[in-house]
Design a protein around this motif. Structure first.
Motif, mmCIF file in Angstrom:
data_model
loop_
_atom_site.group_PDB
_atom_site.id
_atom_site.type_symbol
_atom_site.label_atom_id
_atom_site.label_comp_id
_atom_site.label_asym_id
_atom_site.label_seq_id
_atom_site.Cartn_x
_atom_site.Cartn_y
_atom_site.Cartn_z
ATOM 1 N N VAL A 50 1.002 142.817 96.308
ATOM 2 C CA VAL A 50 0.715 143.697 97.429
ATOM 3 C C VAL A 50 -0.793 143.859 97.531
ATOM 4 C CG1 VAL A 50 2.889 144.971 97.329
ATOM 5 C CG2 VAL A 50 0.953 145.747 95.969
ATOM 6 N N GLY A 51 -1.236 144.284 98.671
ATOM 7 C CA GLY A 51 -2.657 144.491 98.901
ATOM 8 C C GLY A 51 -3.073 143.808 100.185
ATOM 9 N N MET A 52 -4.319 143.990 100.527
ATOM 10 C CA MET A 52 -4.786 143.487 101.814
ATOM 11 C C MET A 52 -4.798 141.955 101.868
ATOM 12 S SD MET A 52 -8.847 144.407 101.458
ATOM 13 C CE MET A 52 -8.891 144.826 103.133
ATOM 14 N N ASP A 57 -3.526 139.093 107.040
ATOM 15 C CA ASP A 57 -3.757 137.651 107.211
ATOM 16 C C ASP A 57 -4.918 137.108 106.383
ATOM 17 O OD1 ASP A 57 -1.669 137.418 108.964
ATOM 18 O OD2 ASP A 57 -2.898 137.775 110.736
ATOM 19 N N TRP A 58 -5.621 137.945 105.617
ATOM 20 C CA TRP A 58 -6.787 137.482 104.878
ATOM 21 C C TRP A 58 -6.405 136.425 103.843
ATOM 22 C CZ3 TRP A 58 -10.405 138.855 107.850
ATOM 23 C CH2 TRP A 58 -10.443 140.117 108.439
ATOM 24 N N GLY A 59 -5.297 136.625 103.177
ATOM 25 C CA GLY A 59 -4.856 135.662 102.171
ATOM 26 C C GLY A 59 -4.513 134.314 102.779
ATOM 27 N N ASP A 60 -3.916 134.326 103.979
ATOM 28 C CA ASP A 60 -3.593 133.065 104.649
ATOM 29 C C ASP A 60 -4.864 132.302 105.012
ATOM 30 O OD1 ASP A 60 -0.922 133.704 104.475
ATOM 31 O OD2 ASP A 60 -0.850 134.612 106.480
ATOM 32 N N ILE A 61 -5.885 133.022 105.440
ATOM 33 C CA ILE A 61 -7.150 132.380 105.808
ATOM 34 C C ILE A 61 -7.781 131.726 104.580
ATOM 35 C CG2 ILE A 61 -9.501 132.831 106.609
ATOM 36 C CD1 ILE A 61 -8.289 135.097 108.351
ATOM 37 N N VAL A 62 -7.845 132.462 103.474
ATOM 38 C CA VAL A 62 -8.447 131.918 102.255
ATOM 39 C C VAL A 62 -7.600 130.760 101.717
ATOM 40 C CG1 VAL A 62 -9.159 132.453 99.892
ATOM 41 C CG2 VAL A 62 -9.591 134.085 101.710
ATOM 42 N N SER A 63 -6.281 130.851 101.837
ATOM 43 C CA SER A 63 -5.419 129.753 101.390
ATOM 44 C C SER A 63 -5.709 128.475 102.167
ATOM 45 C CB SER A 63 -3.947 130.122 101.567
ATOM 46 O OG SER A 63 -3.594 131.183 100.728
ATOM 47 N N LEU A 87 -15.276 135.680 105.036
ATOM 48 C CA LEU A 87 -14.352 136.732 105.437
ATOM 49 C C LEU A 87 -15.091 137.936 106.008
ATOM 50 C CD1 LEU A 87 -11.743 136.710 102.523
ATOM 51 C CD2 LEU A 87 -11.393 135.952 104.870
ATOM 52 N N GLU A 88 -16.243 138.256 105.426
ATOM 53 C CA GLU A 88 -17.035 139.382 105.934
ATOM 54 C C GLU A 88 -17.471 139.159 107.377
ATOM 55 O OE1 GLU A 88 -19.386 141.899 102.588
ATOM 56 O OE2 GLU A 88 -20.258 139.981 103.162
ATOM 57 N N THR A 89 -17.772 137.924 107.734
ATOM 58 C CA THR A 89 -18.222 137.645 109.110
ATOM 59 C C THR A 89 -17.113 137.877 110.130
ATOM 60 O OG1 THR A 89 -17.694 135.293 108.905
ATOM 61 C CG2 THR A 89 -19.950 135.970 108.375
ATOM 62 N N ILE A 90 -15.860 137.846 109.687
ATOM 63 C CA ILE A 90 -14.760 138.071 110.633
ATOM 64 C C ILE A 90 -14.106 139.438 110.437
ATOM 65 C CG2 ILE A 90 -14.280 135.648 111.099
ATOM 66 C CD1 ILE A 90 -12.074 135.708 109.040
ATOM 67 N N GLY A 91 -14.785 140.342 109.706
ATOM 68 C CA GLY A 91 -14.329 141.722 109.654
ATOM 69 C C GLY A 91 -13.578 142.148 108.413
ATOM 70 N N PHE A 92 -13.684 141.429 107.316
ATOM 71 C CA PHE A 92 -12.997 141.776 106.073
ATOM 72 C C PHE A 92 -13.660 143.007 105.451
ATOM 73 C CE2 PHE A 92 -12.496 141.000 101.398
ATOM 74 C CZ PHE A 92 -11.123 141.124 101.349
ATOM 75 N N LYS A 93 -12.872 143.998 105.080
ATOM 76 C CA LYS A 93 -13.394 145.248 104.522
ATOM 77 C C LYS A 93 -13.203 145.347 103.013
ATOM 78 C CE LYS A 93 -14.469 146.973 108.517
ATOM 79 N NZ LYS A 93 -15.832 146.850 108.967
ATOM 80 N N GLY A 94 -12.614 144.327 102.394
ATOM 81 C CA GLY A 94 -12.358 144.377 100.955
ATOM 82 C C GLY A 94 -13.583 144.028 100.143
ATOM 83 N N SER A 95 -13.387 143.954 98.824
ATOM 84 C CA SER A 95 -14.497 143.686 97.915
ATOM 85 C C SER A 95 -14.509 142.223 97.485
ATOM 86 C CB SER A 95 -14.380 144.577 96.679
ATOM 87 O OG SER A 95 -13.253 144.195 95.913
#
Length: 183
Positions: A50-52, A57-63, A87-95
Motif C-alpha cells: 500500500v502507499g502512493m 499511478d506513480w508506481g506504473d510510471i516508474v515500472s 516524477l517531481e516534474t509531473i507533480g509527485f509529492k512523495g520522498s
C-alpha cells in the motif's frame, strides 16, 4: 518454510523416525509428524503493498521507466535520483526514499522477467586484413591530444600498424585504406 523442508528431507531422504526428527530439531512430536508424513504446507503470508506508489499511478510510471531502462546498456540507464526528479516534474509529492524503496522492490520481484543485457555482442570472423577506426591519446609538445587512428591488422598474432591522422574518415574509407596498404 525451511524447517518444513528440513523435516521432509530428514524423513524421506535420510530415513529418520519422527522421534529422531523431533529431538534433532527440538520441536514437538506432533509437529514433526504433521509435516513429515502429511501433505500440509503452510500458506505464505503475502502482504499487499500500500502507499502512493502502489495505490496511485506513480508506481506504473516508474515500472515502465524501469522496463525501458533494462533494454539499454548499463551505463545509459537512469538512477533512482533520475526517477525521483522525473516524477517531481509531473507533480509527485512523495520522498526520494519512497522511490528508492519501490525501485528496490520492483527489481527484486522482476529480475527473472528482465533481459540479461540490452544489447548483444557482435562477432565478426577474422579476415586476411582488417581495418579498425578509433581514437588514441598522444603527447605532443607537452600536452595530450586525442588523435583519430586507423589500424590495419594483417595477421591477428602480429601487432597493429597505427598511423595517426588529423581528420576523421566518415564515409570515404577507400583513400585511407589505399594509404595504409601502400606503406
Amino acid at each position: 518454510m525451511a524447517d518444513i523442508n528440513t523435516i521432509k528431507n530428514l524423513r524421506n531422504n535420510h530415513d529418520k523416525s519422527i522421534n529422531e526428527i523431533a529431538t534433532t530439531l527440538d520441536i514437538n512430536w506432533r509437529t514433526a509428524k504433521k509435516y513429515a508424513d502429511g501433505l500440509v504446507l503452510p500458506e505464505k503470508n503475502l502482504k499487499k503493498k500500500v502507499g502512493m506508489m502502489y495505490d496511485e499511478d506513480w508506481g506504473d510510471i516508474v515500472s515502465l521507466w524501469l522496463e525501458e531502462d533494462y533494454r539499454l546498456p548499463k551505463k545509459k540507464r537512469r538512477t533512482n535520483k533520475n526517477y525521483f526528479e522525473g516524477l517531481e516534474t509531473i507533480g509527485f509529492k512523495g520522498s526520494y526514499r519512497t522511490v528508492c524503496n519501490f525501485v528496490h522492490d520492483w527489481k527484486s520481484s522482476h529480475h527473472h522477467d528482465l533481459p540479461s543485457a540490452g544489447y548483444e555482442r557482435l562477432e565478426h570472423p577474422p579476415a586476411e586484413a582488417q581495418l579498425d577506426f578509433g581514437t588514441m591519446e598522444v603527447e605532443h609538445e607537452g600536452s595530450f591530444k586525442d588523435v583519430n587512428d586507423y589500424r590495419q591488422r594483417n595477421v591477428p598474432a602480429l601487432p597493429s600498424f597505427v598511423p595517426p591522422f588529423a581528420m576523421k574518415c566518415t564515409s570515404h574509407c577507400q583513400p585511407v585504406y589505399h594509404l595504409l596498404t601502400s606503406v
